[in-house]
Write a protein that holds these residues in place. Sequence first.
Motif, mmCIF file in Angstrom:
data_model
loop_
_atom_site.group_PDB
_atom_site.id
_atom_site.type_symbol
_atom_site.label_atom_id
_atom_site.label_comp_id
_atom_site.label_asym_id
_atom_site.label_seq_id
_atom_site.Cartn_x
_atom_site.Cartn_y
_atom_site.Cartn_z
ATOM 1 N N VAL A 10 0.868 -1.228 -0.145
ATOM 2 C CA VAL A 10 -0.040 -0.058 -0.144
ATOM 3 C C VAL A 10 0.916 1.225 0.010
ATOM 4 N N VAL A 11 1.920 1.340 0.908
ATOM 5 C CA VAL A 11 2.698 2.443 0.895
ATOM 6 C C VAL A 11 3.767 2.890 -0.530
ATOM 7 N N PHE A 12 4.015 1.345 -0.993
ATOM 8 C CA PHE A 12 4.652 1.605 -2.556
ATOM 9 C C PHE A 12 3.536 2.007 -3.330
ATOM 10 N N PHE A 13 2.452 1.693 -3.390
ATOM 11 C CA PHE A 13 1.429 2.331 -4.441
ATOM 12 C C PHE A 13 1.269 3.725 -4.025
ATOM 13 N N ALA A 14 0.900 3.974 -2.754
ATOM 14 C CA ALA A 14 0.728 5.227 -2.432
ATOM 15 C C ALA A 14 1.726 6.566 -2.744
ATOM 16 N N LEU A 15 3.155 5.866 -2.626
ATOM 17 C CA LEU A 15 4.057 6.756 -3.157
ATOM 18 C C LEU A 15 4.535 6.788 -4.798
ATOM 19 N N GLY A 16 4.379 5.463 -5.275
ATOM 20 C CA GLY A 16 4.900 5.398 -6.615
ATOM 21 C C GLY A 16 3.567 5.745 -7.456
ATOM 22 N N VAL A 17 2.572 5.926 -7.450
ATOM 23 C CA VAL A 17 1.637 6.478 -8.537
ATOM 24 C C VAL A 17 1.742 7.885 -8.526
ATOM 25 N N PRO A 18 1.730 8.514 -7.402
ATOM 26 C CA PRO A 18 1.838 10.319 -7.692
ATOM 27 C C PRO A 18 3.449 10.544 -8.297
ATOM 28 N N ILE A 19 4.297 9.609 -8.108
ATOM 29 C CA ILE A 19 5.563 9.928 -8.493
ATOM 30 C C ILE A 19 5.637 9.718 -10.076
ATOM 31 N N VAL A 20 5.101 8.570 -10.491
ATOM 32 C CA VAL A 20 5.001 8.174 -11.899
ATOM 33 C C VAL A 20 4.092 9.312 -12.612
ATOM 34 N N VAL A 21 2.872 9.855 -12.060
ATOM 35 C CA VAL A 21 2.079 10.621 -12.637
ATOM 36 C C VAL A 21 2.814 12.128 -12.699
ATOM 37 N N LEU A 22 3.615 12.516 -11.668
ATOM 38 C CA LEU A 22 4.466 13.869 -11.535
ATOM 39 C C LEU A 22 5.388 13.646 -12.915
ATOM 40 N N LEU A 23 6.157 12.507 -12.894
ATOM 41 C CA LEU A 23 7.247 12.320 -13.942
ATOM 42 C C LEU A 23 6.695 12.457 -15.382
ATOM 43 N N TRP A 24 5.461 11.853 -15.574
ATOM 44 C CA TRP A 24 4.979 11.839 -16.821
ATOM 45 C C TRP A 24 4.574 13.236 -16.997
ATOM 46 N N ARG A 25 3.985 13.791 -16.225
ATOM 47 C CA ARG A 25 3.602 15.385 -16.582
ATOM 48 C C ARG A 25 4.580 16.220 -16.908
ATOM 49 N N ILE A 26 5.780 16.091 -16.109
ATOM 50 C CA ILE A 26 7.156 16.938 -16.390
ATOM 51 C C ILE A 26 7.535 16.308 -18.025
ATOM 52 N N PHE A 27 7.495 15.268 -18.680
ATOM 53 C CA PHE A 27 8.057 14.674 -19.825
ATOM 54 C C PHE A 27 6.942 15.384 -20.732
ATOM 55 N N VAL A 28 5.515 15.458 -20.585
ATOM 56 C CA VAL A 28 4.717 15.947 -21.571
ATOM 57 C C VAL A 28 4.920 17.281 -21.466
ATOM 58 N N ILE A 29 4.731 18.249 -20.615
ATOM 59 C CA ILE A 29 5.006 19.624 -20.420
ATOM 60 C C ILE A 29 6.327 19.836 -21.189
ATOM 61 N N GLY A 30 7.417 19.314 -20.769
ATOM 62 C CA GLY A 30 8.728 19.451 -21.317
ATOM 63 C C GLY A 30 8.927 19.205 -22.530
ATOM 64 N N GLY A 31 8.291 18.283 -23.407
ATOM 65 C CA GLY A 31 8.169 17.941 -24.890
ATOM 66 C C GLY A 31 7.525 19.257 -25.374
ATOM 67 N N ARG A 32 6.398 19.867 -24.791
ATOM 68 C CA ARG A 32 5.442 20.898 -25.432
ATOM 69 C C ARG A 32 6.381 21.899 -25.441
ATOM 70 N N ILE A 33 6.978 22.124 -24.350
ATOM 71 C CA ILE A 33 7.992 23.526 -24.403
ATOM 72 C C ILE A 33 9.257 23.397 -25.429
ATOM 73 N N ARG A 34 9.762 22.174 -25.573
ATOM 74 C CA ARG A 34 10.861 22.043 -26.746
ATOM 75 C C ARG A 34 10.084 22.354 -27.930
ATOM 76 N N ARG A 35 9.082 21.768 -28.001
ATOM 77 C CA ARG A 35 8.300 21.940 -29.606
ATOM 78 C C ARG A 35 7.904 23.183 -29.916
ATOM 79 N N GLU A 36 7.484 23.960 -28.923
ATOM 80 C CA GLU A 36 7.202 25.405 -29.092
ATOM 81 C C GLU A 36 8.344 26.390 -29.257
ATOM 82 N N ALA A 37 9.440 25.744 -28.584
ATOM 83 C CA ALA A 37 10.625 26.674 -28.588
ATOM 84 C C ALA A 37 11.169 26.310 -29.980
ATOM 85 N N GLN A 38 11.000 25.362 -30.533
ATOM 86 C CA GLN A 38 11.738 24.790 -31.772
ATOM 87 C C GLN A 38 10.779 25.628 -32.999
ATOM 88 N N HIS A 39 9.557 25.858 -32.865
ATOM 89 C CA HIS A 39 8.715 26.585 -33.745
ATOM 90 C C HIS A 39 9.055 27.788 -33.725
#
Length: 179
Positions: A10-39
């Motif tokens: 339970v502790v693993f999932f309680a800590l792991g899921v938010p970390i995975v979601v946070l990392l996913w958002r960082i990569f998505v937003i970072g990719g968008r920022i890189r694409r816009e800067a390239q534009h």
Amino acid sequence: MSPDVLLPIVVFFALGVPIVVLLWRIFVIGGRIRREAQHGRTALDIARRSDICISELAGAVDELRRRKTGPDASAASLQTTADALNRYAQEAEAVDKRLPDGDTAGLKVEIERAQRAVELISHGTTLMAEASGEHFFEGETSVKRGYLNLLHAREAIKERAQAIADAATAPRSEAQKGR
């Protein structure tokens, strides 16, 4: 299941899921920022290349305008510039596809403005080459008008590309982030 096994899971999932979601958002937003800067960088690159091309033609047309060269001397420069502006307009069309919906004045519009100026100069040189009195002066007027239009288009291309680059690096509002 015993609490000794269940509690770490339970502790693993309680800590792991938010970390995975946070990392996913960082990569998505970072990719968008890189694409816009390239534009934005692409828009500035198109503007830089078109500025060089237009400046070279403007020098040749200025010589023609001041009657230091004949109308045939600038024919090669006119054709080269027309071809280059055609390529830049195609590249600018790809840049303009990423503009916000309400923004109608894209980079391609300004490059097409420069293309029309080149066509006007070409028309003027054709009239000047005919060498009859009335047509010569009409051609000279077309060359002068085209020259001024070319200079104005060059500045408009630079300004529009800078605006696109600034918009690409500007912070986005919440309404834009949802798109």
